[in-house]
Design a protein around this motif. Structure first.
Motif, PDB file in Angstrom:
ATOM      1  N   GLU A  99     -36.622  43.080 -25.341  1.00  0.00           N
ATOM      2  CA  GLU A  99     -35.968  41.943 -25.977  1.00  0.00           C
ATOM      3  C   GLU A  99     -37.068  40.941 -26.319  1.00  0.00           C
ATOM      4  O   GLU A  99     -38.242  41.297 -26.284  1.00  0.00           O
ATOM      5  CB  GLU A  99     -34.892  41.371 -25.037  1.00  0.00           C
ATOM      6  CG  GLU A  99     -33.853  42.431 -24.654  1.00  0.00           C
ATOM      7  CD  GLU A  99     -32.762  41.935 -23.712  1.00  0.00           C
ATOM      8  OE1 GLU A  99     -32.456  40.734 -23.748  1.00  0.00           O
ATOM      9  OE2 GLU A  99     -32.230  42.753 -22.948  1.00  0.00           O
ATOM     10  N   LEU A 100     -36.677  39.716 -26.642  1.00  0.00           N
ATOM     11  CA  LEU A 100     -37.670  38.757 -27.143  1.00  0.00           C
ATOM     12  C   LEU A 100     -38.944  38.641 -26.287  1.00  0.00           C
ATOM     13  O   LEU A 100     -40.039  38.728 -26.832  1.00  0.00           O
ATOM     14  CB  LEU A 100     -37.013  37.384 -27.334  1.00  0.00           C
ATOM     15  CG  LEU A 100     -37.839  36.316 -28.041  1.00  0.00           C
ATOM     16  CD1 LEU A 100     -36.926  35.329 -28.742  1.00  0.00           C
ATOM     17  CD2 LEU A 100     -38.782  35.582 -27.104  1.00  0.00           C
ATOM     18  N   PHE A 160     -40.727  40.795 -14.419  1.00  0.00           N
ATOM     19  CA  PHE A 160     -39.583  39.879 -14.331  1.00  0.00           C
ATOM     20  C   PHE A 160     -38.350  40.531 -13.723  1.00  0.00           C
ATOM     21  O   PHE A 160     -37.448  39.837 -13.271  1.00  0.00           O
ATOM     22  CB  PHE A 160     -39.239  39.306 -15.715  1.00  0.00           C
ATOM     23  CG  PHE A 160     -38.224  38.200 -15.658  1.00  0.00           C
ATOM     24  CD1 PHE A 160     -38.566  36.959 -15.141  1.00  0.00           C
ATOM     25  CD2 PHE A 160     -36.919  38.396 -16.091  1.00  0.00           C
ATOM     26  CE1 PHE A 160     -37.631  35.931 -15.060  1.00  0.00           C
ATOM     27  CE2 PHE A 160     -35.977  37.376 -16.013  1.00  0.00           C
ATOM     28  CZ  PHE A 160     -36.336  36.143 -15.497  1.00  0.00           C
ATOM     29  N   ASP A 161     -38.306  41.863 -13.667  1.00  0.00           N
ATOM     30  CA  ASP A 161     -37.142  42.538 -13.080  1.00  0.00           C
ATOM     31  C   ASP A 161     -36.886  42.056 -11.657  1.00  0.00           C
ATOM     32  O   ASP A 161     -35.746  42.045 -11.195  1.00  0.00           O
ATOM     33  CB  ASP A 161     -37.315  44.057 -13.124  1.00  0.00           C
ATOM     34  CG  ASP A 161     -38.622  44.514 -12.514  1.00  0.00           C
ATOM     35  OD1 ASP A 161     -39.665  43.976 -12.911  1.00  0.00           O
ATOM     36  OD2 ASP A 161     -38.595  45.376 -11.637  1.00  0.00           O
ATOM     37  N   ARG A 162     -37.916  41.604 -10.965  1.00  0.00           N
ATOM     38  CA  ARG A 162     -37.731  41.080  -9.600  1.00  0.00           C
ATOM     39  C   ARG A 162     -36.972  39.759  -9.606  1.00  0.00           C
ATOM     40  O   ARG A 162     -36.448  39.333  -8.581  1.00  0.00           O
ATOM     41  CB  ARG A 162     -39.103  40.826  -8.945  1.00  0.00           C
ATOM     42  CG  ARG A 162     -39.907  42.089  -8.760  1.00  0.00           C
ATOM     43  CD  ARG A 162     -41.311  41.746  -8.283  1.00  0.00           C
ATOM     44  NE  ARG A 162     -42.286  42.732  -8.758  1.00  0.00           N
ATOM     45  CZ  ARG A 162     -43.596  42.540  -8.731  1.00  0.00           C
ATOM     46  NH1 ARG A 162     -44.086  41.407  -8.270  1.00  0.00           N
ATOM     47  NH2 ARG A 162     -44.406  43.470  -9.157  1.00  0.00           N
ATOM     48  N   SER A 163     -36.976  39.090 -10.737  1.00  0.00           N
ATOM     49  CA  SER A 163     -36.339  37.769 -10.813  1.00  0.00           C
ATOM     50  C   SER A 163     -34.938  37.819 -11.404  1.00  0.00           C
ATOM     51  O   SER A 163     -34.317  36.777 -11.580  1.00  0.00           O
ATOM     52  CB  SER A 163     -37.200  36.832 -11.664  1.00  0.00           C
ATOM     53  OG  SER A 163     -38.522  36.801 -11.165  1.00  0.00           O
ATOM     54  N   LEU A 164     -34.446  38.996 -11.729  1.00  0.00           N
ATOM     55  CA  LEU A 164     -33.115  39.074 -12.339  1.00  0.00           C
ATOM     56  C   LEU A 164     -32.037  38.683 -11.328  1.00  0.00           C
ATOM     57  O   LEU A 164     -32.103  39.044 -10.155  1.00  0.00           O
ATOM     58  CB  LEU A 164     -32.855  40.498 -12.855  1.00  0.00           C
ATOM     59  CG  LEU A 164     -33.760  40.953 -14.005  1.00  0.00           C
ATOM     60  CD1 LEU A 164     -33.503  42.415 -14.353  1.00  0.00           C
ATOM     61  CD2 LEU A 164     -33.574  40.067 -15.233  1.00  0.00           C
ATOM     62  N   ASP A 165     -31.048  37.911 -11.801  1.00  0.00           N
ATOM     63  CA  ASP A 165     -29.964  37.455 -10.930  1.00  0.00           C
ATOM     64  C   ASP A 165     -28.697  38.291 -11.086  1.00  0.00           C
ATOM     65  O   ASP A 165     -27.886  38.356 -10.171  1.00  0.00           O
ATOM     66  CB  ASP A 165     -29.631  35.991 -11.254  1.00  0.00           C
ATOM     67  CG  ASP A 165     -30.761  35.063 -10.850  1.00  0.00           C
ATOM     68  OD1 ASP A 165     -31.236  35.172  -9.704  1.00  0.00           O
ATOM     69  OD2 ASP A 165     -31.169  34.243 -11.682  1.00  0.00           O
ATOM     70  N   ALA A 166     -28.504  38.880 -12.261  1.00  0.00           N
ATOM     71  CA  ALA A 166     -27.260  39.607 -12.513  1.00  0.00           C
ATOM     72  C   ALA A 166     -27.531  41.056 -12.931  1.00  0.00           C
ATOM     73  O   ALA A 166     -27.049  41.994 -12.298  1.00  0.00           O
ATOM     74  CB  ALA A 166     -26.446  38.887 -13.605  1.00  0.00           C
ATOM     75  N   TYR A 167     -28.297  41.209 -14.002  1.00  0.00           N
ATOM     76  CA  TYR A 167     -28.487  42.536 -14.589  1.00  0.00           C
ATOM     77  C   TYR A 167     -29.032  43.547 -13.566  1.00  0.00           C
ATOM     78  O   TYR A 167     -30.021  43.287 -12.863  1.00  0.00           O
ATOM     79  CB  TYR A 167     -29.443  42.471 -15.783  1.00  0.00           C
ATOM     80  CG  TYR A 167     -29.512  43.789 -16.511  1.00  0.00           C
ATOM     81  CD1 TYR A 167     -28.629  44.098 -17.529  1.00  0.00           C
ATOM     82  CD2 TYR A 167     -30.450  44.751 -16.135  1.00  0.00           C
ATOM     83  CE1 TYR A 167     -28.669  45.318 -18.162  1.00  0.00           C
ATOM     84  CE2 TYR A 167     -30.497  45.982 -16.764  1.00  0.00           C
ATOM     85  CZ  TYR A 167     -29.604  46.251 -17.776  1.00  0.00           C
ATOM     86  OH  TYR A 167     -29.644  47.473 -18.390  1.00  0.00           O
ATOM     87  N   TYR A 169     -30.927  39.816 -21.041  1.00  0.00           N
ATOM     88  CA  TYR A 169     -31.019  38.355 -21.013  1.00  0.00           C
ATOM     89  C   TYR A 169     -29.689  37.683 -21.346  1.00  0.00           C
ATOM     90  O   TYR A 169     -29.462  36.533 -20.941  1.00  0.00           O
ATOM     91  CB  TYR A 169     -32.160  37.872 -21.915  1.00  0.00           C
ATOM     92  CG  TYR A 169     -33.495  38.404 -21.427  1.00  0.00           C
ATOM     93  CD1 TYR A 169     -33.952  38.081 -20.148  1.00  0.00           C
ATOM     94  CD2 TYR A 169     -34.261  39.269 -22.185  1.00  0.00           C
ATOM     95  CE1 TYR A 169     -35.133  38.594 -19.659  1.00  0.00           C
ATOM     96  CE2 TYR A 169     -35.462  39.791 -21.708  1.00  0.00           C
ATOM     97  CZ  TYR A 169     -35.892  39.449 -20.446  1.00  0.00           C
ATOM     98  OH  TYR A 169     -37.064  39.964 -19.958  1.00  0.00           O
ATOM     99  N   ALA A 170     -28.802  38.387 -22.032  1.00  0.00           N
ATOM    100  CA  ALA A 170     -27.452  37.847 -22.240  1.00  0.00           C
ATOM    101  C   ALA A 170     -26.762  37.709 -20.880  1.00  0.00           C
ATOM    102  O   ALA A 170     -26.208  36.651 -20.550  1.00  0.00           O
ATOM    103  CB  ALA A 170     -26.651  38.749 -23.166  1.00  0.00           C
TER     104      ALA A 170
END
Length: 294
Positions: free
Chosen positions: A3-4, A249-256, A189-190
């Motif tokens: 994504e972006l 950043f996958d370590r910082s994901l809250d939902a996905y 990211y959505a």
DNA sequence: AAAATCTCCTGTCAGC
DNA sequence: TGCTGACAGGAGATTT
């Protein structure tokens, strides 16, 4: 999956290692990778040979390299790249072994011993050469003129975005993935931005108030910028920068991707719902479903 | 005509 | 072991 933030990491790498170089020869190893170039692989290779490439640009998930005009002025053509699901743009030493899914190789006419490689397992992505939008200084390819500006673009119009949401008869996550409304946001990211905003993915866009849209945009920008700072998100080795390295950043994901794991706000297990041939992850407590959906 | 759905593609993994 | 099916999912094409 790119994504972006992931595309921006790649763009920066391309700007550093490819922009300003002159193409010597292009080798198309899989015609599907240049299918958006309607004149075909041979035409793509022939038109690119001998051209000097300008500063790499990006809009949403698309990136492109303007072809520098011989006589100065604004660029009239540009090489467009989209990574699709599994595309990689790698800057590799000449002579290093071909990747299994190498689709296009670009050699340069200079002493630097590197070449540009487009590698793509699923071949959803690709390269193509296009005319630019007339007088566009960045050389925006005409075929992506319908792609909306992305939320990190200073020219993104927050008020126009809110007005478009109010006008639409659809739901918020569909709208976030509609690249003609806002570009650069994909499934990961959505879900992250909706979680941060405590919005359910099926919320009708027409019910959003101005302040709520503003909050959502703030969270979208935050999550995109945080991911960019971390070098992007990667669950496997498919998304990499031009040097083949993954972001963290996958370590910082809250939902996905966090089905059954506790919500970091309230502890309720995150749920996954099949949604448009993919998945939506959300906290059933923080992100209540809208009352009146069918 | 806007909105929803279909489709392209290859690899991994769970389940049997 | 090896088969089957679900899943990953961006965005243009097609259908509703």
């Amino acid at each position: 999956m790119p994504e972006l933030p992931e595309v921006e990491v790649v763009r920066a790498g391309i700007e550093r290692w490819v922009s300003g170089r002159t193409v010597a020869a292009v080798e198309v190893l899989h015609p599907r990778a240049v299918r958006r170039h309607l004149a075909g692989p041979d035409d793509f290779a022939a038109r690119l040979a001998g051209q000097r490439l300008g500063v790499a640009r990006r809009r949403g998930k698309y990136l492109w390299l303007p072809v520098e005009p011989a006589a100065g002025g604004v660029p009239e053509r540009a090489v467009l790249a989209h990574l699709g699901m599994s595309g990689q743009l790698l800057v590799q030493p000449q002579g290093s072994p071909d990747e299994k899914h190498l689709r296009v190789r670009v050699r340069f006419a200079d002493a630097a011993a590197t070449e540009l490689r487009f590698v793509d397992q699923r071949t959803f992505g690709g390269l193509s050469l296009h005319e630019t939008v007339a007088d566009d200084p960045d050389g925006l390819p005409d075929v992506i003129a319908h792609i909306a500006r992305d939320p990190v673009d200073p020219a993104f119009d927050d008020d126009a975005f809110h007005a478009a949401l109010r006008r639409r008869r659809t739901t918020i996550k569909r709208a976030l993935l509609d690249q003609s409304l806002i570009s650069g946001v994909g499934n990961i990211y959505a879900d992250e931005a909706l979680w941060r905003t405590r919005l359910h993915y099926d919320r009708p866009t027409a019910t959003l108030t101005g302040p709520r849209t503003a909050e959502l945009l703030t969270h979208i920008r935050e999550v995109l910028n945080e991911a960019l700072a971390a070098g992007g998100t990667s669950f496997d080795s498919l998304y990499v920068n031009v040097n083949g390295e993954s972001g963290y950043f996958d370590r910082s994901l809250d939902a996905y991707g966090r089905e059954d794991e506790p919500c970091r706000r309230c502890g309720t297990p995150i749920r996954r719902r099949p949604w448009m041939n993919r998945s939506s992850y959300f906290c059933p407590r923080c992100q209540r479903p809208p009352r009146a959906t069918a």
